[in-house]
Write a protein that holds these residues in place. Structure first.
Motif, PDB file in Angstrom:
ATOM      1  N   VAL A  76       0.903  -1.116   0.096  1.00  0.00           N
ATOM      2  CA  VAL A  76       0.100   0.188   0.015  1.00  0.00           C
ATOM      3  C   VAL A  76       0.787   1.184  -0.202  1.00  0.00           C
ATOM      4  CG1 VAL A  76      -1.683   1.469   1.367  1.00  0.00           C
ATOM      5  CG2 VAL A  76      -2.045  -1.071   1.120  1.00  0.00           C
ATOM      6  N   ASP A  77       1.736   1.304   1.108  1.00  0.00           N
ATOM      7  CA  ASP A  77       2.674   2.415   0.898  1.00  0.00           C
ATOM      8  C   ASP A  77       3.471   2.593  -0.487  1.00  0.00           C
ATOM      9  OD1 ASP A  77       2.472   3.756   3.469  1.00  0.00           O
ATOM     10  OD2 ASP A  77       3.454   2.231   4.371  1.00  0.00           O
TER      11      ASP A  77
ATOM     12  N   PRO B 248       2.264  10.889  -1.567  1.00  0.00           N
ATOM     13  CA  PRO B 248       1.722  12.296  -0.724  1.00  0.00           C
ATOM     14  C   PRO B 248       2.430  13.171  -1.381  1.00  0.00           C
ATOM     15  CG  PRO B 248       3.589  11.037   0.469  1.00  0.00           C
ATOM     16  CD  PRO B 248       3.340  10.212  -0.980  1.00  0.00           C
ATOM     17  N   THR B 249       1.554  14.286  -0.851  1.00  0.00           N
ATOM     18  CA  THR B 249       2.010  15.784  -1.029  1.00  0.00           C
ATOM     19  C   THR B 249       2.852  16.349   0.033  1.00  0.00           C
ATOM     20  OG1 THR B 249       0.401  15.950  -2.697  1.00  0.00           O
ATOM     21  CG2 THR B 249       1.512  18.124  -2.041  1.00  0.00           C
ATOM     22  N   VAL B 250       3.935  16.920  -0.245  1.00  0.00           N
ATOM     23  CA  VAL B 250       4.874  17.824   0.716  1.00  0.00           C
ATOM     24  C   VAL B 250       4.368  19.494   0.540  1.00  0.00           C
ATOM     25  CG1 VAL B 250       7.206  18.544   1.453  1.00  0.00           C
ATOM     26  CG2 VAL B 250       6.530  16.123   0.832  1.00  0.00           C
ATOM     27  N   SER B 251       3.763  19.975   1.473  1.00  0.00           N
ATOM     28  CA  SER B 251       3.583  21.329   1.433  1.00  0.00           C
ATOM     29  C   SER B 251       4.549  22.169   2.349  1.00  0.00           C
ATOM     30  CB  SER B 251       1.954  21.661   1.856  1.00  0.00           C
ATOM     31  OG  SER B 251       1.035  20.813   0.997  1.00  0.00           O
ATOM     32  N   GLY B 252       4.424  23.241   2.026  1.00  0.00           N
ATOM     33  CA  GLY B 252       5.455  24.295   2.679  1.00  0.00           C
ATOM     34  C   GLY B 252       6.742  24.438   2.337  1.00  0.00           C
ATOM     35  N   SER B 253       7.549  25.155   3.113  1.00  0.00           N
ATOM     36  CA  SER B 253       8.988  25.236   2.728  1.00  0.00           C
ATOM     37  C   SER B 253       9.981  24.905   3.806  1.00  0.00           C
ATOM     38  CB  SER B 253       9.092  26.764   2.455  1.00  0.00           C
ATOM     39  OG  SER B 253       9.015  27.448   3.551  1.00  0.00           O
TER      40      SER B 253
ATOM     41  N   LEU C 275      10.607  16.765   6.676  1.00  0.00           N
ATOM     42  CA  LEU C 275       9.340  16.103   6.136  1.00  0.00           C
ATOM     43  C   LEU C 275       8.507  16.007   7.271  1.00  0.00           C
ATOM     44  CD1 LEU C 275      10.580  13.871   3.349  1.00  0.00           C
ATOM     45  CD2 LEU C 275       9.745  16.195   2.909  1.00  0.00           C
ATOM     46  N   PRO C 276       7.045  15.986   7.028  1.00  0.00           N
ATOM     47  CA  PRO C 276       6.171  15.292   8.171  1.00  0.00           C
ATOM     48  C   PRO C 276       6.420  13.928   8.526  1.00  0.00           C
ATOM     49  CG  PRO C 276       4.989  16.477   6.554  1.00  0.00           C
ATOM     50  CD  PRO C 276       6.229  16.360   6.171  1.00  0.00           C
ATOM     51  N   ASP C 277       6.330  13.635   9.705  1.00  0.00           N
ATOM     52  CA  ASP C 277       6.708  12.436  10.392  1.00  0.00           C
ATOM     53  C   ASP C 277       5.802  11.331   9.530  1.00  0.00           C
ATOM     54  OD1 ASP C 277       8.425  13.159  12.108  1.00  0.00           O
ATOM     55  OD2 ASP C 277       7.233  13.355  13.764  1.00  0.00           O
ATOM     56  N   TRP C 278       4.435  11.461   9.354  1.00  0.00           N
ATOM     57  CA  TRP C 278       3.803  10.410   8.641  1.00  0.00           C
ATOM     58  C   TRP C 278       4.482  10.161   7.347  1.00  0.00           C
ATOM     59  CZ3 TRP C 278       0.578  10.741   4.242  1.00  0.00           C
ATOM     60  CH2 TRP C 278       0.396  12.103   3.770  1.00  0.00           C
ATOM     61  N   ILE C 279       5.004  11.305   6.582  1.00  0.00           N
ATOM     62  CA  ILE C 279       5.489  11.027   5.063  1.00  0.00           C
ATOM     63  C   ILE C 279       6.860  10.122   5.250  1.00  0.00           C
ATOM     64  CG2 ILE C 279       6.762  12.048   3.293  1.00  0.00           C
ATOM     65  CD1 ILE C 279       4.370  14.297   3.353  1.00  0.00           C
ATOM     66  N   LEU C 280       7.555  10.585   6.421  1.00  0.00           N
ATOM     67  CA  LEU C 280       9.055  10.159   6.627  1.00  0.00           C
ATOM     68  C   LEU C 280       8.613   8.526   6.969  1.00  0.00           C
ATOM     69  CD1 LEU C 280      10.684  12.625   8.913  1.00  0.00           C
ATOM     70  CD2 LEU C 280      11.598  11.786   6.553  1.00  0.00           C
TER      71      LEU C 280
ATOM     72  N   VAL D  56      -5.307   9.844   6.973  1.00  0.00           N
ATOM     73  CA  VAL D  56      -5.763   9.607   5.951  1.00  0.00           C
ATOM     74  C   VAL D  56      -5.091   8.367   5.362  1.00  0.00           C
ATOM     75  CG1 VAL D  56      -5.876   9.921   3.374  1.00  0.00           C
ATOM     76  CG2 VAL D  56      -6.802  11.718   4.861  1.00  0.00           C
ATOM     77  N   ARG D  57      -3.712   8.452   5.605  1.00  0.00           N
ATOM     78  CA  ARG D  57      -2.660   7.145   5.372  1.00  0.00           C
ATOM     79  C   ARG D  57      -3.284   6.030   6.196  1.00  0.00           C
ATOM     80  NH1 ARG D  57       1.852   5.344   7.986  1.00  0.00           N
ATOM     81  NH2 ARG D  57       3.203   4.089   6.734  1.00  0.00           N
ATOM     82  N   GLU D  58      -3.565   6.211   7.224  1.00  0.00           N
ATOM     83  CA  GLU D  58      -3.866   4.974   8.191  1.00  0.00           C
ATOM     84  C   GLU D  58      -5.143   4.488   7.845  1.00  0.00           C
ATOM     85  OE1 GLU D  58      -3.816   6.908  11.885  1.00  0.00           O
ATOM     86  OE2 GLU D  58      -1.642   7.066  12.148  1.00  0.00           O
ATOM     87  N   ALA D  59      -6.168   5.292   7.357  1.00  0.00           N
ATOM     88  CA  ALA D  59      -7.632   4.766   6.950  1.00  0.00           C
ATOM     89  C   ALA D  59      -7.428   3.976   5.459  1.00  0.00           C
ATOM     90  CB  ALA D  59      -8.312   5.950   6.861  1.00  0.00           C
TER      91      ALA D  59
END
Length: 274
Positions: free
Chosen positions: A11-12, A17-22, A26-31, A221-224
């Protein structure tokens, strides 16, 4: 590897996913997803400098990651678009639009991919003229993105959730064998009808390989999605072989996009003996 862990990795492997911001982190869930097989991310940054920082953070976490970007605006030719995308750290153009002018789509794809930037041509719905997509296929387009508009002759569901559009028209009629992506699944037309987790599962069933999550998606959302995929596999609606096939196509796309290439301008011309 036990079956639940294998499913989680698959699944992964089929999520973008989308990385937002500058920020430089990276967010922990994306890592966590990158550690489990996620092939990269789309970069949603407001300027080239921010995009470069996000791409650097992405590749620091996963060397050879897919770094998707919607590309320069206004539209330029494929070679110029590739130069701008490479400068921003991207190796996947998420915004290649089909051009109705004869030969234009093929020329853009050729120029872009000659510089090592994979083209994702779309949105594909199966409706209207298919010639630009056929031109893209002839030029070796690496990915096609399926859109949210209703598939023709169907039950009103978006093309990205339609087996007739993806497996029937794109795979069958056009003969595309590369990676099929979804447009971002957090669009209102998708969320209101199926929710992102349900839509992700239906997209994989329809024949999509790489499900793109928009900037409004997060760890929940990823977990769902993982939970929805597990239920669909258990119920027999989503064969594990379908996810394995999808993961292999995504892996091929990533390998192609991460190959080192000599800049086009520096290539020596091919000579033939008289």
């Amino acid at each position: 590897m036990n079956a639940p862990h294998r499913l989680a990795v698959l699944v992964d492997s089929c999520l973008l996913p989308t990385v937002s911001g500058s920020g430089d982190r990276l967010p922990d869930w994306i890592l966590h997803g990158l550690e489990r097989g996620t092939p990269g991310a789309a970069v949603d940054a407001g300027c080239a400098a921010a995009a470069r920082r996000a791409a650097r953070a992405l590749r620091a976490a996963l060397p050879g990651a897919l770094a998707g970007h919607t590309g320069p605006r206004p539209a330029v030719d494929g070679t110029a678009a590739a130069a701008e995308l490479v400068a921003s750290g991207a190796n996947l153009h998420l915004g290649v639009r089909p051009d109705p002018a004869p030969g234009a789509t093929g020329a853009f794809v050729t120029g872009l991919q000659a510089h090592g930037v994979a083209a994702a041509l779309g949105p594909f719905t199966g409706a209207g003229g298919l010639r630009p997509f056929a031109e893209g296929l002839a030029a070796g387009v690496r990915a096609i993105a399926v859109g949210h508009a209703p598939a023709p002759g169907g039950d009103g569901r978006p093309a990205v959730l339609s087996p007739a559009a993806v497996t029937g028209t794109l795979r069958g009629e056009l003969g595309f064998s590369g990676a099929v992506m979804s447009d971002a699944l957090d669009a209102p037309a998708v969320v209101e009808g199926w929710g992102v987790p349900g839509a992700a599962v239906l997209a994989w069933i329809a024949g999509v390989d790489l499900v793109r999550l928009g900037p409004r998606s997060g760890s929940g959302v990823r977990e769902a999605i993982h939970a929805a995929a597990a239920r669909a596999v258990t119920d027999g609606d989503l064969p594990l072989a379908r996810l394995e096939e999808a993961a292999e196509r995504v892996a091929r796309l990533r390998r192609w996009a991460s190959e080192p290439r000599t800049p086009v301008a520096a290539r020596r011309p091919v000579t033939r003996d008289a």
